[in-house]
Design a protein around this motif. Structure first.
Motif, PDB file in Angstrom:
ATOM      1  N   SER A   1     -14.978  -2.234  -5.409  1.00 40.76           N
ATOM      2  CA  SER A   1     -13.826  -2.929  -5.996  1.00 40.76           C
ATOM      3  C   SER A   1     -12.894  -1.927  -6.655  1.00 40.76           C
ATOM      4  O   SER A   1     -13.328  -1.142  -7.506  1.00 40.76           O
ATOM      5  CB  SER A   1     -14.305  -3.941  -7.039  1.00 40.76           C
ATOM      6  N   ASP A   2     -11.631  -1.964  -6.262  1.00 39.43           N
ATOM      7  CA  ASP A   2     -10.642  -1.117  -6.930  1.00 39.43           C
ATOM      8  C   ASP A   2     -10.551  -1.467  -8.410  1.00 39.43           C
ATOM      9  O   ASP A   2     -10.622  -0.589  -9.265  1.00 39.43           O
ATOM     10  CB  ASP A   2      -9.257  -1.293  -6.286  1.00 39.43           C
TER      11      ASP A   2
ATOM     12  N   PRO B   1     -14.354   2.501  -5.516  1.00 41.71           N
ATOM     13  CA  PRO B   1     -13.131   1.810  -5.113  1.00 41.71           C
ATOM     14  C   PRO B   1     -13.212   1.385  -3.640  1.00 41.71           C
ATOM     15  O   PRO B   1     -14.079   1.842  -2.891  1.00 41.71           O
ATOM     16  CB  PRO B   1     -12.044   2.865  -5.324  1.00 41.71           C
ATOM     17  N   ASP B   2     -12.274   0.548  -3.247  1.00 33.85           N
ATOM     18  CA  ASP B   2     -12.161   0.106  -1.854  1.00 33.85           C
ATOM     19  C   ASP B   2     -11.575   1.252  -1.023  1.00 33.85           C
ATOM     20  O   ASP B   2     -10.427   1.199  -0.591  1.00 33.85           O
ATOM     21  CB  ASP B   2     -11.251  -1.124  -1.761  1.00 33.85           C
ATOM     22  N   SER B   3     -12.367   2.264  -0.819  1.00 35.64           N
ATOM     23  CA  SER B   3     -11.960   3.453  -0.080  1.00 35.64           C
ATOM     24  C   SER B   3     -13.078   3.795   0.893  1.00 35.64           C
ATOM     25  O   SER B   3     -14.220   4.013   0.463  1.00 35.64           O
ATOM     26  CB  SER B   3     -11.729   4.612  -1.054  1.00 35.64           C
ATOM     27  N   GLN B   4     -12.767   3.817   2.181  1.00 38.70           N
ATOM     28  CA  GLN B   4     -13.817   4.057   3.158  1.00 38.70           C
ATOM     29  C   GLN B   4     -14.568   5.361   2.900  1.00 38.70           C
ATOM     30  O   GLN B   4     -15.804   5.357   2.908  1.00 38.70           O
ATOM     31  CB  GLN B   4     -13.260   4.008   4.591  1.00 38.70           C
TER      32      GLN B   4
ATOM     33  N   GLY C   1     -15.538  -6.132  -0.665  1.00 31.69           N
ATOM     34  CA  GLY C   1     -14.876  -5.430   0.426  1.00 31.69           C
ATOM     35  C   GLY C   1     -15.236  -5.899   1.816  1.00 31.69           C
ATOM     36  O   GLY C   1     -15.061  -5.173   2.779  1.00 31.69           O
TER      37      GLY C   1
ATOM     38  N   GLN D   1      -6.369  -6.254   3.418  1.00 22.71           N
ATOM     39  CA  GLN D   1      -6.057  -4.880   3.832  1.00 22.71           C
ATOM     40  C   GLN D   1      -7.060  -3.859   3.274  1.00 22.71           C
ATOM     41  O   GLN D   1      -7.487  -2.961   3.987  1.00 22.71           O
ATOM     42  CB  GLN D   1      -4.636  -4.526   3.366  1.00 22.71           C
ATOM     43  N   ARG D   2      -7.430  -3.997   2.005  1.00 22.75           N
ATOM     44  CA  ARG D   2      -8.304  -3.003   1.362  1.00 22.75           C
ATOM     45  C   ARG D   2      -9.797  -3.262   1.613  1.00 22.75           C
ATOM     46  O   ARG D   2     -10.634  -2.486   1.178  1.00 22.75           O
ATOM     47  CB  ARG D   2      -8.048  -2.971  -0.142  1.00 22.75           C
ATOM     48  N   ASP D   3     -10.163  -4.325   2.303  1.00 20.06           N
ATOM     49  CA  ASP D   3     -11.571  -4.639   2.570  1.00 20.06           C
ATOM     50  C   ASP D   3     -12.091  -3.777   3.710  1.00 20.06           C
ATOM     51  O   ASP D   3     -11.862  -4.081   4.886  1.00 20.06           O
ATOM     52  CB  ASP D   3     -11.730  -6.124   2.903  1.00 20.06           C
ATOM     53  N   VAL D   4     -12.790  -2.688   3.356  1.00 17.28           N
ATOM     54  CA  VAL D   4     -13.248  -1.720   4.365  1.00 17.28           C
ATOM     55  C   VAL D   4     -14.742  -1.427   4.278  1.00 17.28           C
ATOM     56  O   VAL D   4     -15.223  -0.487   4.907  1.00 17.28           O
ATOM     57  CB  VAL D   4     -12.441  -0.403   4.285  1.00 17.28           C
ATOM     58  N   THR D   5     -15.481  -2.225   3.535  1.00 11.14           N
ATOM     59  CA  THR D   5     -16.919  -1.976   3.421  1.00 11.14           C
ATOM     60  C   THR D   5     -17.619  -2.030   4.778  1.00 11.14           C
ATOM     61  O   THR D   5     -18.440  -1.147   5.068  1.00 11.14           O
ATOM     62  CB  THR D   5     -17.568  -2.946   2.416  1.00 11.14           C
TER      63      THR D   5
END
Length: 164
Positions: free
Chosen positions: A17-18, A51-54, A76, A81-85
């Protein structure tokens, strides 16, 4: 046949989570998952927020896979858009375990029609199982409980205990 020792039930909980990683929002799903895992007999070896960062998600998955038998991510998994889990999990996975993710989504449909929007995966890296569950505390715990009875057998298989 000799009796085999059970696989140690160790887990890491990763909140993706950001806003939580930036301290703007309190983590609710991580503590809910940690409590549910403890009730299921798991020792919580780690509890982190990323964070939501791959790349950040990939790094934390690689760090804990091999150190614990079960890595559970929360958050995520949707279609924003930011959901990259799921993408991060797929990138580090050696095998995808479609049936576990299908079971979690199927169980979620008993509670909400939105469960079909979860893209969470179940995957194997080394001798660890990765589960991606939704970011909602309620949905995260429900997803874990949907597969809880299967996890000990899956973890035994990953630990090399393949006698049936």
């Amino acid at each position: 046949m000799s009796e085999q020792q059970a696989t140690p039930k160790t887990a890491a909980v990763i909140t993706v989570s950001d806003s939580v990683s930036q301290g703007k929002r309190k983590d609710e799903s991580g503590p809910a998952l940690a409590a549910a895992l403890t009730e299921l007999g798991y020792d919580i070896a780690a509890w982190e927020t990323v964070p939501d960062s791959q790349p950040a998600i990939e790094r934390v998955l690689c760090r804990w896979c091999g150190a614990v038998s079960l890595v559970v991510t929360t958050g995520g998994t949707g279609i924003a858009q930011r959901d990259v889990t799921p993408e991060a999990t797929r990138a580090v996975a050696e095998k995808i375990v479609d049936g576990l993710a299908e079971l979690m989504r199927s169980s979620g449909l008993q509670h909400t029609p939105y469960a079909v929007l979860s893209r969470g995966l179940a995957a194997v890296r080394g001798r660890s199982l990765i589960l991606n569950v939704p970011g909602s505390p309620k949905a995260a715990v429900e997803s874990l409980h949907a597969v809880a009875k299967i996890l000990p057998h899956a973890l035994d298989l990953l630990a090399g205990k393949t006698e049936h």
